[in-house]
Design an enzyme around this catalytic site. Structure first.
Site, PDB file in Angstrom:
ATOM      1  N   CYS A  76       0.860  -1.176   0.000  1.00  0.00           N
ATOM      2  CA  CYS A  76       0.000   0.000   0.000  1.00  0.00           C
ATOM      3  C   CYS A  76       0.901   1.233   0.000  1.00  0.00           C
ATOM      4  CB  CYS A  76      -0.857  -0.043   1.268  1.00  0.00           C
ATOM      5  SG  CYS A  76      -1.895   1.404   1.523  1.00  0.00           S
ATOM      6  N   CYS A 130      -0.841   3.842  -6.429  1.00  0.00           N
ATOM      7  CA  CYS A 130      -1.725   3.146  -5.486  1.00  0.00           C
ATOM      8  C   CYS A 130      -1.883   1.724  -5.992  1.00  0.00           C
ATOM      9  CB  CYS A 130      -3.085   3.862  -5.443  1.00  0.00           C
ATOM     10  SG  CYS A 130      -4.356   2.961  -4.538  1.00  0.00           S
TER      11      CYS A 130
END
Ligand code: DGL
Length: 259
Positions: free
Chosen positions: A73, A183
């Site tokens: 992440c 992302c």
């Protein structure tokens, strides 16, 4: 030791894009994937909350005896990895937007970056970007709403197409020749991005680089699993297991876990 699993966590299902790269490169490694979908998106939370959630995920994976942790992440990496590294002694691999290769290779001197608010406003991102991209134009765009749609199982929806059309417009106008995906949810947008961007725009996703780094660090610490038995891959989510299973082409069981 080496049979211990690799732990991987994300704010939700996006990190499965990283898991796929790791599994392709290291098929004999056992893995445990943790999707904190109940708390997604992390990108709109403050730094302290992102750190708190990253610690919670890390402690769960350490309790499961993981030998290495991949923070799959960008938002958690850019806000929390230095604290995780200072607190726990397992090795950590993180992911951050690959602004450097885009800045080195651009010919139009203009690159786009799509990431969460939490990533784009992090100190780590502004440091990297100041270091490598100060001489070029960087069109930053917060991907507001994208993670929510993916978590809801709406990757290829009309809503997603409209959001992306809006977010890419200023980048196309600024003549970007590279788009950096900042992302881990975004690699799932690849077919739509290819369709919506001019043909010459190259898309940079750092998933494969994270897998290579994972292998290098396991080798360095002599933690590679030398067994050739079938690996055990466990997927946990505190959200909807069906959404995650569909991103794994329904080839793996996803278990609900209240963590
Ligand atoms: N996959 C996360 C990332 O890479 C999504 C962040 C979020 O939950 O907002 O940034």
């Amino acid at each position: 030791m080496s049979k211990q699993p690799i732990g991987i966590f994300d704010s939700g299902v996006g990190g499965t894009s990283i898991w796929k790269e790791i599994h392709a490169l290291l098929p004999h490694e056992n893995t445990i994937y943790l999707a904190d979908s109940a708390n997604a998106p992390y990108g709109l939370k403050g730094k302290d909350k992102i750190i708190e959630l990253s610690i919670k995920n890390t402690e769960y994976l350490i309790d499961q005896d993981c030998k290495l942790i991949v923070v799959a992440c960008n938002t958690a990496t850019t806000n929390a990895i230095s604290i995780l590294r200072a607190t726990y002694h397992v090795p950590f691999i993180g992911i951050e937007p690959a602004i450097k290769p885009a800045a080195l290779q651009t010919e139009t001197n203009s690159v786009g970056i799509l990431a969460t608010k939490g990533t784009l406003s992090s100190e780590l991102f502004s440091k990297t970007s100041g270091l490598f991209a100060s001489n070029i134009k960087v069109i930053e765009q917060v991907g507001e709403g994208i993670v929510e749609l993916i978590e809801a199982g709406k990757v290829y929806s009309e809503e997603m197409r409209q959001l992306l059309t809006r977010y890419l417009k200023p980048m196309i106008e600024a003549k970007i020749d590279y788009l950096v995906l900042g992302c881990t949810h975004y690699p799932y947008l690849m077919p739509l991005l290819i369709e919506l961007l001019p043909k010459h725009v190259k898309i940079i996703d750092s998933g494969a680089a994270v897998a290579r780094q994972t292998k290098a660090i396991l080798e360095k610490h002599e933690l590679l699993n030398m067994q050739t038995d079938k690996a055990e891959n466990t997927f946990f989510t505190n959200g909807n297991p069906k959404v995650m299973a569909s991103l794994l082409d329904d080839k793996f069981e996803v278990k609900y876990l209240n963590f």
